[in-house]
Write a protein that holds these residues in place. Structure first.
Motif, PDB file in Angstrom:
ATOM      1  N   LYS A   1       0.829  -1.207   0.000  1.00 43.05           N
ATOM      2  CA  LYS A   1       0.000   0.000   0.000  1.00 43.05           C
ATOM      3  C   LYS A   1       0.865   1.261   0.000  1.00 43.05           C
ATOM      4  CE  LYS A   1      -4.149  -1.944   2.128  1.00 43.05           C
ATOM      5  NZ  LYS A   1      -5.116  -1.831   3.261  1.00 43.05           N
ATOM      6  N   LYS A   2       1.917   1.243   0.809  1.00 45.39           N
ATOM      7  CA  LYS A   2       2.805   2.402   0.905  1.00 45.39           C
ATOM      8  C   LYS A   2       3.461   2.690  -0.445  1.00 45.39           C
ATOM      9  CE  LYS A   2       7.247   3.729   2.952  1.00 45.39           C
ATOM     10  NZ  LYS A   2       8.328   3.303   3.887  1.00 45.39           N
ATOM     11  N   TYR A   3       4.054   1.663  -1.047  1.00 49.08           N
ATOM     12  CA  TYR A   3       4.756   1.886  -2.307  1.00 49.08           C
ATOM     13  C   TYR A   3       3.796   2.051  -3.474  1.00 49.08           C
ATOM     14  CZ  TYR A   3       9.463   1.484  -0.518  1.00 49.08           C
ATOM     15  OH  TYR A   3      10.646   1.732   0.133  1.00 49.08           O
ATOM     16  N   GLY A   4       2.658   1.387  -3.400  1.00 50.16           N
ATOM     17  CA  GLY A   4       1.660   1.580  -4.441  1.00 50.16           C
ATOM     18  C   GLY A   4       1.202   3.022  -4.509  1.00 50.16           C
ATOM     19  N   LYS A   5       1.024   3.642  -3.348  1.00 47.66           N
ATOM     20  CA  LYS A   5       0.621   5.047  -3.289  1.00 47.66           C
ATOM     21  C   LYS A   5       1.706   5.946  -3.855  1.00 47.66           C
ATOM     22  CE  LYS A   5      -1.194   8.477  -0.021  1.00 47.66           C
ATOM     23  NZ  LYS A   5      -1.553   8.713   1.407  1.00 47.66           N
ATOM     24  N   LYS A   6       2.970   5.653  -3.515  1.00 46.24           N
ATOM     25  CA  LYS A   6       4.074   6.454  -4.039  1.00 46.24           C
ATOM     26  C   LYS A   6       4.156   6.382  -5.561  1.00 46.24           C
ATOM     27  CE  LYS A   6       7.309   6.359  -0.120  1.00 46.24           C
ATOM     28  NZ  LYS A   6       8.686   5.964   0.291  1.00 46.24           N
ATOM     29  N   ILE A   7       3.980   5.174  -6.090  1.00 45.56           N
ATOM     30  CA  ILE A   7       4.054   4.998  -7.539  1.00 45.56           C
ATOM     31  C   ILE A   7       2.904   5.726  -8.229  1.00 45.56           C
ATOM     32  CG2 ILE A   7       3.895   3.294  -9.409  1.00 45.56           C
ATOM     33  CD1 ILE A   7       5.393   1.340  -7.499  1.00 45.56           C
ATOM     34  N   ARG A   8       1.725   5.637  -7.653  1.00 45.19           N
ATOM     35  CA  ARG A   8       0.566   6.308  -8.265  1.00 45.19           C
ATOM     36  C   ARG A   8       0.741   7.822  -8.320  1.00 45.19           C
ATOM     37  NH1 ARG A   8      -2.217   2.445  -5.222  1.00 45.19           N
ATOM     38  NH2 ARG A   8      -2.642   3.968  -3.559  1.00 45.19           N
ATOM     39  N   LYS A   9       1.411   8.391  -7.338  1.00 46.63           N
ATOM     40  CA  LYS A   9       1.538   9.848  -7.238  1.00 46.63           C
ATOM     41  C   LYS A   9       2.739  10.424  -7.984  1.00 46.63           C
ATOM     42  CE  LYS A   9      -0.909  10.769  -2.909  1.00 46.63           C
ATOM     43  NZ  LYS A   9      -0.824  11.407  -1.579  1.00 46.63           N
ATOM     44  N   VAL A  10       3.719   9.598  -8.318  1.00 46.84           N
ATOM     45  CA  VAL A  10       4.957  10.110  -8.893  1.00 46.84           C
ATOM     46  C   VAL A  10       4.701  10.772 -10.245  1.00 46.84           C
ATOM     47  CG1 VAL A  10       5.634   7.971 -10.095  1.00 46.84           C
ATOM     48  CG2 VAL A  10       7.388   9.542  -9.244  1.00 46.84           C
ATOM     49  N   GLN A  11       5.429  11.862 -10.519  1.00 45.70           N
ATOM     50  CA  GLN A  11       5.222  12.644 -11.740  1.00 45.70           C
ATOM     51  C   GLN A  11       6.467  12.716 -12.628  1.00 45.70           C
ATOM     52  OE1 GLN A  11       2.205  13.945 -12.591  1.00 45.70           O
ATOM     53  NE2 GLN A  11       1.436  12.895 -10.766  1.00 45.70           N
ATOM     54  N   LYS A  12       7.615  12.343 -12.101  1.00 45.17           N
ATOM     55  CA  LYS A  12       8.870  12.430 -12.849  1.00 45.17           C
ATOM     56  C   LYS A  12       9.561  11.070 -12.888  1.00 45.17           C
ATOM     57  CE  LYS A  12       8.768  16.929 -13.543  1.00 45.17           C
ATOM     58  NZ  LYS A  12       8.665  17.503 -14.904  1.00 45.17           N
ATOM     59  N   LEU A  13      10.174  10.764 -14.027  1.00 42.46           N
ATOM     60  CA  LEU A  13      10.847   9.477 -14.163  1.00 42.46           C
ATOM     61  C   LEU A  13      11.990   9.320 -13.165  1.00 42.46           C
ATOM     62  CD1 LEU A  13      10.980   8.887 -18.030  1.00 42.46           C
ATOM     63  CD2 LEU A  13       9.696   7.577 -16.333  1.00 42.46           C
ATOM     64  N   LYS A  14      12.714  10.398 -12.889  1.00 47.22           N
ATOM     65  CA  LYS A  14      13.826  10.278 -11.945  1.00 47.22           C
ATOM     66  C   LYS A  14      13.313   9.926 -10.549  1.00 47.22           C
ATOM     67  CE  LYS A  14      14.174  15.187 -10.639  1.00 47.22           C
ATOM     68  NZ  LYS A  14      15.075  16.346 -10.517  1.00 47.22           N
ATOM     69  N   ASP A  15      12.161  10.457 -10.178  1.00 50.47           N
ATOM     70  CA  ASP A  15      11.579  10.115  -8.879  1.00 50.47           C
ATOM     71  C   ASP A  15      11.025   8.691  -8.891  1.00 50.47           C
ATOM     72  OD1 ASP A  15      12.109  12.688  -7.912  1.00 50.47           O
ATOM     73  OD2 ASP A  15      10.221  13.464  -8.728  1.00 50.47           O
ATOM     74  N   TYR A  16      10.459   8.310 -10.024  1.00 50.66           N
ATOM     75  CA  TYR A  16       9.995   6.925 -10.174  1.00 50.66           C
ATOM     76  C   TYR A  16      11.163   5.958 -10.014  1.00 50.66           C
ATOM     77  CZ  TYR A  16       8.451   2.641 -12.497  1.00 50.66           C
ATOM     78  OH  TYR A  16       8.167   1.320 -12.781  1.00 50.66           O
ATOM     79  N   ASP A  17      12.286   6.258 -10.656  1.00 49.67           N
ATOM     80  CA  ASP A  17      13.466   5.391 -10.560  1.00 49.67           C
ATOM     81  C   ASP A  17      13.887   5.204  -9.103  1.00 49.67           C
ATOM     82  OD1 ASP A  17      13.456   5.253 -13.307  1.00 49.67           O
ATOM     83  OD2 ASP A  17      15.037   6.764 -13.569  1.00 49.67           O
ATOM     84  N   ALA A  18      13.867   6.279  -8.342  1.00 46.53           N
ATOM     85  CA  ALA A  18      14.278   6.210  -6.937  1.00 46.53           C
ATOM     86  C   ALA A  18      13.312   5.347  -6.125  1.00 46.53           C
ATOM     87  CB  ALA A  18      14.357   7.613  -6.345  1.00 46.53           C
ATOM     88  N   ILE A  19      12.036   5.470  -6.398  1.00 45.71           N
ATOM     89  CA  ILE A  19      11.030   4.673  -5.680  1.00 45.71           C
ATOM     90  C   ILE A  19      11.216   3.189  -5.980  1.00 45.71           C
ATOM     91  CG2 ILE A  19       8.559   4.148  -5.537  1.00 45.71           C
ATOM     92  CD1 ILE A  19       8.079   7.162  -6.122  1.00 45.71           C
ATOM     93  N   ILE A  20      11.433   2.855  -7.244  1.00 51.42           N
ATOM     94  CA  ILE A  20      11.588   1.446  -7.625  1.00 51.42           C
ATOM     95  C   ILE A  20      12.882   0.880  -7.047  1.00 51.42           C
ATOM     96  CG2 ILE A  20      11.799  -0.153  -9.551  1.00 51.42           C
ATOM     97  CD1 ILE A  20       8.998   1.142  -9.082  1.00 51.42           C
ATOM     98  N   ASP A  21      13.950   1.660  -7.048  1.00 49.56           N
ATOM     99  CA  ASP A  21      15.201   1.203  -6.430  1.00 49.56           C
ATOM    100  C   ASP A  21      14.975   0.890  -4.951  1.00 49.56           C
ATOM    101  OD1 ASP A  21      16.636   1.422  -8.771  1.00 49.56           O
ATOM    102  OD2 ASP A  21      17.488   3.401  -8.290  1.00 49.56           O
ATOM    103  N   ALA A  22      14.305   1.773  -4.253  1.00 51.35           N
ATOM    104  CA  ALA A  22      14.037   1.558  -2.826  1.00 51.35           C
ATOM    105  C   ALA A  22      13.139   0.346  -2.603  1.00 51.35           C
ATOM    106  CB  ALA A  22      13.393   2.811  -2.229  1.00 51.35           C
ATOM    107  N   LEU A  23      12.150   0.175  -3.458  1.00 53.54           N
ATOM    108  CA  LEU A  23      11.251  -0.966  -3.332  1.00 53.54           C
ATOM    109  C   LEU A  23      12.014  -2.280  -3.424  1.00 53.54           C
ATOM    110  CD1 LEU A  23       8.348  -2.190  -3.331  1.00 53.54           C
ATOM    111  CD2 LEU A  23       8.371  -1.939  -5.824  1.00 53.54           C
ATOM    112  N   PHE A  24      12.858  -2.405  -4.427  1.00 51.38           N
ATOM    113  CA  PHE A  24      13.590  -3.652  -4.616  1.00 51.38           C
ATOM    114  C   PHE A  24      14.683  -3.850  -3.563  1.00 51.38           C
ATOM    115  CE2 PHE A  24      11.601  -3.759  -8.799  1.00 51.38           C
ATOM    116  CZ  PHE A  24      11.415  -5.116  -9.002  1.00 51.38           C
TER     117      PHE A  24
END
Length: 321
Positions: A283-306
């Motif tokens: 739920k926490k990461y799903g919310k972050k992914i849904r809200k992200v607006q920039k690819l660089k921020d998306y990359d950081a979220i996915i790195d942290a998730l894995f």
């Protein structure tokens, strides 16, 4: 047993299909999201690009057509045959309001005389194998008996049954009594489609229907792309590294064909709507992914998730519903 990947609009395009084929135990058949006749001759059109042979090397692809006009179906069938396709699928299952309102997909099921005339015309003109993916009725499961009488008049390659009505959408439980009627009455091979999200779901199904030779899996295989590996005993759960490689290949594949960050992000978000259920703190990461607006921020979220979250053994789509 044969396993098919169900089409899912916006997700299971050729980038996703090719990557799944390369990274995990492949499906025996991959059905394309529906195309509406006729295919635009421009090679940049979305529908055409998705079925071009050069974009579909490896997986066995079955293009799916959505229409209620026989002339349109026959025209598109000929186009697909010229591309080398030997089997196509008729969509009589889509529950979308815009589709149903035009008497297409599962909306066509309510007009049995028109449906019968349509099938007679397309099968009389058929130059390739034609399978049908159907729901059990527009409004009521009791419609299915009459629909089977219609289907039995024609040489279907296969009848893929999603045992819900259009009104059910994807809610409730599949109507297994209707599916059993299809098994008993259909003159052509029957494939089951519906709510196989985990190995346990598959084992429960095959224990009850050991005669079944094929199943189609949609949301379950999107949520856990290693589901076939797990069902077949090739692994206990999805491997983190393989999942990361799968993600990264899709990410790069979309980068090559998308223009701008917004459509690229939208595509990745669509996949994570399903796949996030594999992780702790979904739920926490799903919310972050849904809200992200920039690819660089998306990359950081996915790195942290894995890097920080564990994969949940036995996770399946229903855990995120």
């Amino acid at each position: 047993m044969q396993f098919y990947m169900a089409p899912l609009e916006g997700i299971t395009g050729y980038v996703f299909r090719n990557t799944h084929y390369a990274c995990f135990h492949p499906a025996d058949k991959y059905f394309t999201p529906f195309i509406t006749p006729g295919l635009n001759s421009k090679r940049t059109s979305k529908a055409l690009k998705d079925v071009l042979p050069e974009n579909n090397k490896g997986p066995f692809i079955v293009p799916q057509i959505l229409t209620n006009r026989a002339d349109e179906f026959i025209y598109t069938e000929k186009q697909l045959k010229e591309m080398g396709y030997t089997e196509i699928n008729l969509n009589l299952g889509c529950p979308s309001g815009t589709v149903v309102g035009k008497r297409r997909g599962s909306g066509f099921l309510a007009f049995k005389d028109e449906l019968n005339a349509f099938l007679e015309e397309i099968y009389n003109a058929a130059e390739v194998k034609i399978s049908i993916k159907t729901r059990i009725g527009r409004y009521d499961p009791e419609e299915f008996d009459a629909l089977l009488d219609i289907y039995n008049q024609y040489p279907l390659e296969e009848l893929i049954i999603h045992p819900r009505t259009r009104e059910d959408f994807y809610g409730g439980k599949p109507n297994m009594e209707a599916f059993e009627l299809g098994l008993e009455k259909s003159r052509c091979p029957v494939c089951y489609n519906g709510d196989i999200f985990t190995k346990e779901d598959y084992e429960n199904f095959i224990k009850k229907y050991p005669q079944e030779q094929s199943v189609m899996i949609g949301r379950g295989l999107i949520a856990n792309p290693a589901l076939l590996d797990i069902i077949l005993g090739e692994s206990d759960q999805i491997d983190r590294q393989r999942l990361r490689e799968f993600h990264d290949q899709i990410y790069e594949g979309y980068k090559e064909i998308m223009y701008g960050e917004t459509p690229h992000l939208f595509k990745m978000k669509e996949i994570w709507n399903y796949m996030i259920c594999l992780f702790d703190n979904s739920k926490k990461y799903g919310k972050k992914i849904r809200k992200v607006q920039k690819l660089k921020d998306y990359d950081a979220i996915i790195d942290a998730l894995f890097e920080t979250e564990e994969i949940v053994k036995g996770a399946g789509f229903r855990k995120n519903e």
